[in-house]
Design a protein around this motif. Sequence first.
Motif, PDB file in Angstrom:
ATOM      1  N   LEU A 241       0.852  -1.192   0.000  1.00  0.00           N
ATOM      2  CA  LEU A 241       0.000   0.000   0.000  1.00  0.00           C
ATOM      3  C   LEU A 241       0.887   1.241   0.000  1.00  0.00           C
ATOM      4  CD1 LEU A 241      -2.725   1.447   0.182  1.00  0.00           C
ATOM      5  CD2 LEU A 241      -2.630   1.147   2.664  1.00  0.00           C
ATOM      6  N   SER A 242       0.902   1.946  -1.124  1.00  0.00           N
ATOM      7  CA  SER A 242       1.682   3.176  -1.227  1.00  0.00           C
ATOM      8  C   SER A 242       0.738   4.374  -1.219  1.00  0.00           C
ATOM      9  CB  SER A 242       2.510   3.154  -2.518  1.00  0.00           C
ATOM     10  OG  SER A 242       1.646   3.275  -3.649  1.00  0.00           O
ATOM     11  N   ALA A 243       1.262   5.527  -1.592  1.00  0.00           N
ATOM     12  CA  ALA A 243       0.430   6.725  -1.672  1.00  0.00           C
ATOM     13  C   ALA A 243      -0.291   6.839  -3.003  1.00  0.00           C
ATOM     14  CB  ALA A 243       1.305   7.972  -1.460  1.00  0.00           C
ATOM     15  N   PRO A 272      10.573   6.065   5.015  1.00  0.00           N
ATOM     16  CA  PRO A 272      11.900   6.381   5.562  1.00  0.00           C
ATOM     17  C   PRO A 272      11.874   6.359   7.083  1.00  0.00           C
ATOM     18  CG  PRO A 272      11.181   8.032   3.945  1.00  0.00           C
ATOM     19  CD  PRO A 272       9.987   7.194   4.286  1.00  0.00           C
ATOM     20  N   ARG A 273      13.044   6.291   7.659  1.00  0.00           N
ATOM     21  CA  ARG A 273      13.104   6.309   9.124  1.00  0.00           C
ATOM     22  C   ARG A 273      12.617   7.654   9.634  1.00  0.00           C
ATOM     23  NH1 ARG A 273      17.078   9.388  11.263  1.00  0.00           N
ATOM     24  NH2 ARG A 273      18.747  10.095   9.887  1.00  0.00           N
ATOM     25  N   ARG A 274      12.081   7.647  10.824  1.00  0.00           N
ATOM     26  CA  ARG A 274      11.639   8.902  11.436  1.00  0.00           C
ATOM     27  C   ARG A 274      12.850   9.813  11.657  1.00  0.00           C
ATOM     28  NH1 ARG A 274       6.431   8.555  12.835  1.00  0.00           N
ATOM     29  NH2 ARG A 274       5.516   6.491  13.267  1.00  0.00           N
ATOM     30  N   LYS A 281      12.791  16.204  -2.796  1.00  0.00           N
ATOM     31  CA  LYS A 281      12.735  16.097  -4.254  1.00  0.00           C
ATOM     32  C   LYS A 281      11.416  16.682  -4.762  1.00  0.00           C
ATOM     33  CE  LYS A 281      13.588  12.732  -7.916  1.00  0.00           C
ATOM     34  NZ  LYS A 281      14.690  13.520  -8.488  1.00  0.00           N
ATOM     35  N   PRO A 282      11.458  17.657  -5.649  1.00  0.00           N
ATOM     36  CA  PRO A 282      10.225  18.313  -6.124  1.00  0.00           C
ATOM     37  C   PRO A 282       9.282  17.323  -6.817  1.00  0.00           C
ATOM     38  CG  PRO A 282      12.175  19.577  -6.746  1.00  0.00           C
ATOM     39  CD  PRO A 282      12.662  18.257  -6.231  1.00  0.00           C
ATOM     40  N   GLY A 283       7.997  17.472  -6.527  1.00  0.00           N
ATOM     41  CA  GLY A 283       6.991  16.657  -7.188  1.00  0.00           C
ATOM     42  C   GLY A 283       6.954  15.216  -6.738  1.00  0.00           C
ATOM     43  N   ARG A 284       7.633  14.894  -5.658  1.00  0.00           N
ATOM     44  CA  ARG A 284       7.679  13.515  -5.167  1.00  0.00           C
ATOM     45  C   ARG A 284       7.227  13.432  -3.717  1.00  0.00           C
ATOM     46  NH1 ARG A 284       9.976   9.459  -8.100  1.00  0.00           N
ATOM     47  NH2 ARG A 284      10.157  10.073 -10.284  1.00  0.00           N
ATOM     48  N   ILE A 285       6.568  12.317  -3.386  1.00  0.00           N
ATOM     49  CA  ILE A 285       6.143  12.043  -2.018  1.00  0.00           C
ATOM     50  C   ILE A 285       7.213  11.166  -1.387  1.00  0.00           C
ATOM     51  CG2 ILE A 285       4.317  11.119  -0.559  1.00  0.00           C
ATOM     52  CD1 ILE A 285       2.473  11.339  -3.033  1.00  0.00           C
ATOM     53  N   GLU A 286       7.994  11.736  -0.499  1.00  0.00           N
ATOM     54  CA  GLU A 286       9.142  11.010   0.041  1.00  0.00           C
ATOM     55  C   GLU A 286       8.764  10.115   1.221  1.00  0.00           C
ATOM     56  OE1 GLU A 286      12.786  13.919  -1.225  1.00  0.00           O
ATOM     57  OE2 GLU A 286      11.711  14.399   0.626  1.00  0.00           O
ATOM     58  N   ASP A 287       7.682  10.414   1.884  1.00  0.00           N
ATOM     59  CA  ASP A 287       7.144   9.548   2.926  1.00  0.00           C
ATOM     60  C   ASP A 287       5.681   9.276   2.568  1.00  0.00           C
ATOM     61  OD1 ASP A 287       6.116   8.278   5.162  1.00  0.00           O
ATOM     62  OD2 ASP A 287       7.232   9.516   6.588  1.00  0.00           O
ATOM     63  N   ASP A 546      15.284   7.808   1.416  1.00  0.00           N
ATOM     64  CA  ASP A 546      16.499   7.978   2.219  1.00  0.00           C
ATOM     65  C   ASP A 546      17.624   7.062   1.742  1.00  0.00           C
ATOM     66  OD1 ASP A 546      15.168   5.702   2.966  1.00  0.00           O
ATOM     67  OD2 ASP A 546      15.339   6.039   5.127  1.00  0.00           O
ATOM     68  N   TRP A 547      17.606   6.725   0.452  1.00  0.00           N
ATOM     69  CA  TRP A 547      18.595   5.796  -0.113  1.00  0.00           C
ATOM     70  C   TRP A 547      20.026   6.273   0.090  1.00  0.00           C
ATOM     71  CZ3 TRP A 547      21.873   7.581  -3.962  1.00  0.00           C
ATOM     72  CH2 TRP A 547      21.523   8.798  -4.550  1.00  0.00           C
ATOM     73  N   PHE A 548      20.228   7.589   0.082  1.00  0.00           N
ATOM     74  CA  PHE A 548      21.587   8.127   0.187  1.00  0.00           C
ATOM     75  C   PHE A 548      22.184   7.850   1.565  1.00  0.00           C
ATOM     76  CE2 PHE A 548      18.487  11.304   1.237  1.00  0.00           C
ATOM     77  CZ  PHE A 548      18.957  11.878   2.393  1.00  0.00           C
ATOM     78  N   GLU A 549      21.327   7.730   2.601  1.00  0.00           N
ATOM     79  CA  GLU A 549      21.849   7.364   3.920  1.00  0.00           C
ATOM     80  C   GLU A 549      22.424   5.951   3.881  1.00  0.00           C
ATOM     81  OE1 GLU A 549      18.873   7.840   6.901  1.00  0.00           O
ATOM     82  OE2 GLU A 549      19.065  10.031   6.958  1.00  0.00           O
ATOM     83  N   ASP A 550      21.705   5.050   3.219  1.00  0.00           N
ATOM     84  CA  ASP A 550      22.209   3.689   3.085  1.00  0.00           C
ATOM     85  C   ASP A 550      23.470   3.659   2.226  1.00  0.00           C
ATOM     86  OD1 ASP A 550      20.218   2.560   4.635  1.00  0.00           O
ATOM     87  OD2 ASP A 550      18.879   2.214   2.944  1.00  0.00           O
ATOM     88  N   LEU A 551      23.520   4.514   1.204  1.00  0.00           N
ATOM     89  CA  LEU A 551      24.720   4.588   0.370  1.00  0.00           C
ATOM     90  C   LEU A 551      25.924   5.003   1.210  1.00  0.00           C
ATOM     91  CD1 LEU A 551      26.236   4.663  -2.329  1.00  0.00           C
ATOM     92  CD2 LEU A 551      25.332   6.970  -2.683  1.00  0.00           C
ATOM     93  N   GLN A 552      25.750   6.030   2.032  1.00  0.00           N
ATOM     94  CA  GLN A 552      26.854   6.478   2.879  1.00  0.00           C
ATOM     95  C   GLN A 552      27.254   5.394   3.875  1.00  0.00           C
ATOM     96  OE1 GLN A 552      24.624   9.901   4.189  1.00  0.00           O
ATOM     97  NE2 GLN A 552      25.860  11.328   2.979  1.00  0.00           N
TER      98      GLN A 552
END
Length: 623
Positions: A241-243, A272-274, A281-287, A546-552
């Motif tokens: 179930l997404s948005a 993403p984590r709290r 990101k413009p035009g995107r639902i990140e949570d 929050d993919w970049f956190e996992d990348l780091q």
Amino acid sequence: MDHAQRMYGLDGEGAWDGGNIAFALRRSDRLDEDRFDVPPLVSGCGRYTLVADVRLDDRAGMAAALDMPAGEAAVMSDTRLVLRAWEKWRLGLFDHVYGDYALAVWDSQEQQLTLARDALGAKPLHFHHRDGFVAFASMAKGLHALPDVPIEPDEAALAGLLALIPESGPGTWFRHVWRVEPGHYVQFSRRGMVTRRHWEPDRNRPVPVDFEAQVEGFRELLDRAVAARLRGAGRRVGSHLSAGLDSAAVTATAARLMADRGGQVTAFTAAPRRGADLPGKPGRIEDESRLATATARLYPNIDHRVVRSGGHDLASPLDQAFLLFERPVLNICNLGWTNRINDEARQLGLAVMLVGNAGNMSFSYSGTTLPGELLMRGDVVGLVREGRGLVRSGRMRWKGYLARSFGQLVPDTLWRVAGRLRGRVTRLGDYSALPESAVVQYDIAARAEAAGHDLGYRAEADAFAQRLRILRRFDPGNYNKGMLAGWGLDIRDPTADRRLVEYCLALPTRAFLAEGLPRRLARVGLADRLPSEVIGERAKGYQAADWFEDLQRSHHSLHDELGRLRHVEGAGALLDLDRLEAALENLPADGWARPEVEREYRLKLLRGISAGHFLRKASRTNA
């Protein structure tokens, strides 16, 4: 071969020896009727032997078409019904069978073997043939159990993946192993091998002319598609179930259908984590959890579970993915949340998981080809009217609308120049880890053209052709089978229901875009089962924001993976390793929402590492 595939079927096994041919099957029972038969099955006349991985959508309709009493059909497995259908129609069977299937039939009289898959490839089927010998298996590991089928990667296929060329043709990610393409059958006999497409939807299929009737037709088919996929799920089914509209439509419809019998839908939303510092990101639902929760609250029988990222190493799931899926994963940053959902679903004892992966090309299509279609028809009044509606609603600017209208007429060079001036992706190097030498070596331009894929992503003016091509560009079979082996989950997609897809493909594009309202069919048709904020949402969901956190967090393991690839034959020709290593060593501190940064890291680096990992494992090196 049977032993090699044991992870995909733990509920029993059966075998049949026909002398110069033999069948074996490992069962994974997910339907109540599975207990009635133990395949492989032999027809009453003794001529045909069938083994199949099948879930039918319309058992009652098939039984009626076969002139079978309802009581007789009720004590037959889906496989037995398919065998009866083969006895009556042979290759005409494909016009009558709706559902997910991979099947193999041996005709002892004609000495002929037929392999086939359903329209959109929910079930996988692979084969090997050489020097008069034929072998087939659900997954490649079944074929690799044979000494004559070495395990070797196909570098050209990996190059195609990195260029986002559609998965077309019988080739797979392994040399010596081929696939039966979705919607195709393959026949082997003493005369050789023949491949034919058996699913070819009709763009001129009769559909209602009135929009209200079109909406009612969609709603009826969606209800039927979801109901068919609830078979065998018991009183509790899982769903993503997404948005967005697609998974929300599936989840809400399942909840409505199960409410009368006291059933429950366990809906999973990845978030993403709290406290995560999201890129904005413009035009995107990140949570997506807020809008998903709004949908879940409408239905008392939805058990909504938000699965938040806890951080994971991007390289750690790759070995498991290779084992289960036997294909490279395009977006490895999504493995973290999908695996977390799968783990929780397994702990809850769920057996069926509903998804909505094909919705964008079936009922929730946005109608993006309408401007070009109006122009090609010479409907200038309609062209201006639709443009005014989109601009007034704030969904599009005139510049973008005119690009969609005239894009198919603009010379290729001019289209690319204009695209770069607007900051659009127009070159392969913008998003791919392939070096220029690999683009030439693997003939990427010619292969893309042969597959109907425009590397410049030009505007199009034929909704039917565009959607059908996109539906066919991806083969879900290996992923579905891997989910079954890894977590015991039977993945079912109501949005890929053949009857629903055929209906939506035949609808005029104005059913999907009119009066400035994209996704018109879905927004109107789902208004009574989804909250208004979901219906009216314009932004798109952004998975693993929050993919970049996992990348780091994964810097060390990804660096190790790139170092290993230096010792794998062919990796240097397939991947621009110097650029990937430089990117990893120079991770930015911020700016993750900038398109060029996302392309460099989420697309080039992570997809390059995924393809390289597959190459390393399939090469069976010690690197």
